[in-house]
Enzyme design. Structure first.
Site, PDB file in Angstrom:
ATOM      1  N   HIS A   1     -14.022 -46.638  -0.792  1.00  0.00           N
ATOM      2  CA  HIS A   1     -14.484 -47.495  -1.876  1.00  0.00           C
ATOM      3  C   HIS A   1     -15.964 -47.798  -1.648  1.00  0.00           C
ATOM      4  CE1 HIS A   1     -10.456 -47.672  -3.094  1.00  0.00           C
ATOM      5  NE2 HIS A   1     -10.136 -48.915  -2.838  1.00  0.00           N
TER       6      HIS A   1
ATOM      7  N   CYS B   1      -7.823 -53.487  -0.373  1.00  0.00           N
ATOM      8  CA  CYS B   1      -8.748 -52.455   0.104  1.00  0.00           C
ATOM      9  C   CYS B   1     -10.173 -52.635  -0.423  1.00  0.00           C
ATOM     10  CB  CYS B   1      -8.228 -51.075  -0.253  1.00  0.00           C
ATOM     11  SG  CYS B   1      -7.806 -50.863  -1.987  1.00  0.00           S
TER      12      CYS B   1
END
Lengths: 350, 350, 350, 350
Positions: free
Chosen positions: B242, B149
């Protein structure tokens, strides 16, 4: 003690002003005798004028002091300043002109050529620069500054590396606490569950100040350090403590243990002189793989020690590591206070 | 629809498994017919076995499905996997051996030489690698992986730069959301008001995977990209998204507008084929000085678009900027789903 | 000191176990000589077995101690326990049977008829109940418990009101810190930006324990207090400190100043005996309109003082107010420690 | 559509003003033609004047609209208002006097005897009160208000109980989101990891408004409901969604299932008229033991449905339960919008 020096605080009601009040309570050398803030606070008892945001209780004696007008008349000769930059640019020269020693956390004059920007452990020699100030010659007053809260932890971690191995390049990405923005500062709607990848003018300050701090005093001016320096600044939902992911390129090859020793062994004049606010160890390396963390390490050395951890090789520069330091203690009020203690030890406050 | 392909989910009860369930509801090509999880969940209705952590309601049809044993018997031919790495290392080969197309988000096999690690917009050509897999030759089964990710948002931002200007060096510092650690994942006592400067194995994955993704398929192997790459990974108190502070050195000189165009103009096969989960624009540049931010931008392009902002010169490398991408959509379930759609479009799922 | 009593901690590695370790460091009467935890920790140094989550440094001497098996063999005669309820139900009787004084924070035996549930300032007389325990008669061992972390702050605020004015009804709505759930406890995905209006069995404990604590010892049993009591328990994103919105109906009419005096003047045996962990003032009323708050007031009296604020009339019952107390100090380890100190003062630990 | 009614927004740049803009985009009946805010915003494009804090993109057409002066001249006849109370007290009468239908979320006039305080599902009959307004008689203009964000969720949960069983007493303790305080509103330093047990004037509003809303229109005045009502208001670190722990005493005995049916079956005029912003179900009971939670349930019914859960007996009153509603949608902009839709349906906006 009967021999304590009277000091004043300009901008006493803000977050950094409050830290000054907190750190000066029971200080062996200094005693608060004067507090000033914006017009709106003038004449009110400090406890009422300041929205006290610290966890310790507001000192009783200070709580009852009346807030003065932010004018040199009636102010003591030693002034700690924690003003917004625009106001500092106007007021600090006025106090210096009136003969005050202005020891300031404000950014306004930090990069001015004749104003020392000082971390006592790193570049205490720069203090001599104040002899070049016109104020000094005319009234005896002067201005000494400390760096931005994001620069100071970084520079404390870099100084031992610069001294032992030399620096060629530094990259720092910060994750900064909300207290760095003052009070009310960052709106909760902006930061809850969020990261803000921008703090106005912060990257510029961090880059410029780092190079000035690690530069060399050459007669009447500071030659900035010659390495390349890049900063990226982010705000995160942390109360106190700026965390920084740093990469460095060194001039000389160094092993991990040598670097760690450079940090842990780093001592300087404030430690030798046992200045009251000097931490025993300015920089400490933490061996655990997931440290430093604001929750656990921000108060290290009463908030005056910079914590470093996670040293590992970097595939772009040479080494990378994490730095943490307390942004309103080592990064603001404590920085100014340690500057004042050094100035006192060097005879500048007599 | 009667022509939908039946698919199964391995690790259906975790956070990424839940995203698969959510994203496959009303999918035009695929239909969930099988859900598997750990032994403890076997035989229980999905709604009971999974501690549903998403904001949309659990799809009614899936809620009532019984969780199967994580064995190939009775499983459909197309399997989405969201397993812990250790379990994936054991189970995924078994499903591939049994003839399944295993499209996995797990990290176990990502770096294996004959396993394609794919972002459809970036390196769809690597899919051919699956022809080298023994499973493929024996049973028709295969394994295709998507990246970590933290790597995927970065690589989507880097690919347009690599294509137009070439890359010499990349540094990325991440501020990663807690959902990336699964559920229960990060303890609240660890992250409230804190930054954790460490995520186990994350930096290694980010560095290796980035180079494999941007590498070149040469016959039966991928030559990793030749630039130097360094990652520092932090966990912050953000739910989804993120954020990354990135610096790059380019092979060719580029102006800011050219770089921004490279991002905004970037289109690839998934867009041309109008794959159901492909975002209209894989990378979008946001002009506001303080964006992207998880709060506002994480759901951009239904969570499949990577947001970039704050492009400015870097004094160590050439340029720096901020990247944001949704870690459980583009960074996990959506990544695998887009891989599956590409595989379908290329005839691998017939 | 050479005369310190050796003590052991059952469940030493958890959050409350850690608080025991922290609070027992430099304790004038007790010294840790034995630490036990689950099998998985046995034989390992404490510093390694415990995931230390407190802000102070783990005491050096304890850090190196080996974790023992959770068996009475080799354990000292005084045991502090901080076990999960199911395990406590099995282990605590075993230690009492073996002759140990078990001073426990666990909930397992709190409501057992012959087990004293004690807050030293409130119902120290209930300690006599331990004379009814079979263990006591057979081996000299016994079990003494302290209340749930949500009950103790409330009861400290209620006791002065009960004593002066009598209580007819009490309603309490809690906003409880995550540390109350232990470690790892509450998942960050569950609590970031959220409120969870449910804590398993908490409301039942709060209601039952409050009535037992404020009840009357009548021979060999405690008659629960006769007022009606209702609790609603919520979890919020706070690290330490349970805040409670409380309404009470009193038997006798009381003026606001009388109620405030009842709180501020409240003193009891622990204060008179100057027990080492007793706060100078068990309950303190804060006059500011927006206090108490966990951020500022949780550490009041070293975490042993309950803060009360916002007293104002209630249109349904008589008065409403806010209560705050530290859930792992006054609400857990500190509660047990104060119980131990009282037991020592009363000669039960000789 | 060519037949849409032109509407204006007073206080368009604040958090509630932004919700108006968001909810009015693509509204079938209304179209924004005028936006006003403080002098500082006048003349600037809306996108520049408003610090947009919502997750959806600012509507393109509105983004470019110029912010007008907050004066009736040139304003359309239908005005949505989201002003600070002090300003509302001055401006709203001026707009009503000028013939505008002022549909306001501000608190200034809510408790004025001739001003209807309305939740369409609860007390639509009170709208008739506007016929008593002098403005109405003179210019045709009028003011209609909706309740405080903390009152509306509670009242939606209480109304079905009042109708079926009657109410004798209500106690509510709130845990309110930061968006309720507007922007910038609550400082992050005040709320991170904290609970603030005080919101100025909130408890008074909640108590008074609840009784007015559930009161009976008797000729030209509203007789407040006769039950006793007590509120305690807390601020927590949640972005959107006020959670409330409620206890009620009923006039008639009711079984749990009857109460749950009362909530789930509750429908009213807005549902029958299919008003565009009316939720299908105004109140929904959630059976899971730990719901409602802001994270999962705040957007229920597009933010217009109130979620209730955890019904259980109360030992002081009769029943207790948890209520959640979206404070800036159902609790502010959505409330006013639904009022406007009802007014339109009743012919008051022709």
């Amino acid at each position: 003690m009967h021999t304590k020096l009277p000091v004043g605080i300009l901008g006493a009601t803000g977050i950094v002003g409050q830290r000054f009040v907190q750190m000066l309570e029971r200080h062996p050398w200094f005693e608060i005798t004067w507090l000033a803030a914006s017009d709106r606070s003038e004449g009110r008892p400090y406890a009422e004028a300041a929205r006290w945001r610290l966890k310790t209780v507001i000192p009783a004696r200070v709580a009852e002091m009346r807030v003065s007008s932010a004018q040199p008349d009636g102010a003591p000769k030693i002034i700690f300043a924690a003003l917004d930059s625009a106001i500092a640019a106007e007021l600090e020269p006025r106090f210096a002109e009136a003969g005050c020693a202005v020891i300031t956390n404000s950014s306004a004059l930090r990069m001015q050529a004749d104003v020392p920007l000082v971390i006592p452990e790193v570049n205490r020699g720069h203090i001599k620069l104040l002899e070049c100030q016109t104020w000094r010659r005319k009234s005896g007053g002067f201005v000494v500054t400390n760096p931005n809260c994001s620069a100071i932890g970084l520079v404390l971690a870099l100084a031992p590396l610069q001294q032992r191995f030399g620096l060629k390049a530094v990259m720092a990405v910060t994750m900064q606490a909300v207290s760095g923005a003052g009070y009310p500062g960052v709106a909760s709607l902006d930061i809850l569950g969020n990261v803000i990848p921008y703090i106005a003018k912060e990257e510029e300050k961090m880059e410029e100040e780092t190079l000035k701090l690690l530069g060399r005093l050459n007669g009447s001016k500071v030659e900035p350090a010659a390495f390349s320096m890049s900063a990226q600044c982010n705000r995160v939902a942390v109360e106190d403590g700026h965390t920084e992911s740093v990469s460095v390129q060194l001039k000389e090859k160094a092993a991990a243990e040598e670097i760690i020793s450079a940090w842990n062994d780093f001592r300087s004049e404030p430690q030798q002189l046992r200045l009251p606010s000097a931490p025993e160890q300015p920089v400490v390396y933490l061996g655990a793989p997931d440290r430093p963390q604001p929750r656990f390490d921000v108060d290290c050395g009463a908030g005056m020690t910079t914590s470093v951890g996670r040293l590992r090789p970097c595939r772009v520069l040479d080494w990378k590591f994490t730095v943490l330091s307390h942004n309103t203690i080592r990064g603001a009020a404590g920085a100014a206070l340690l500057n004042a203690e050094l100035l006192k030890a060097q005879g500048y406050l007599d």
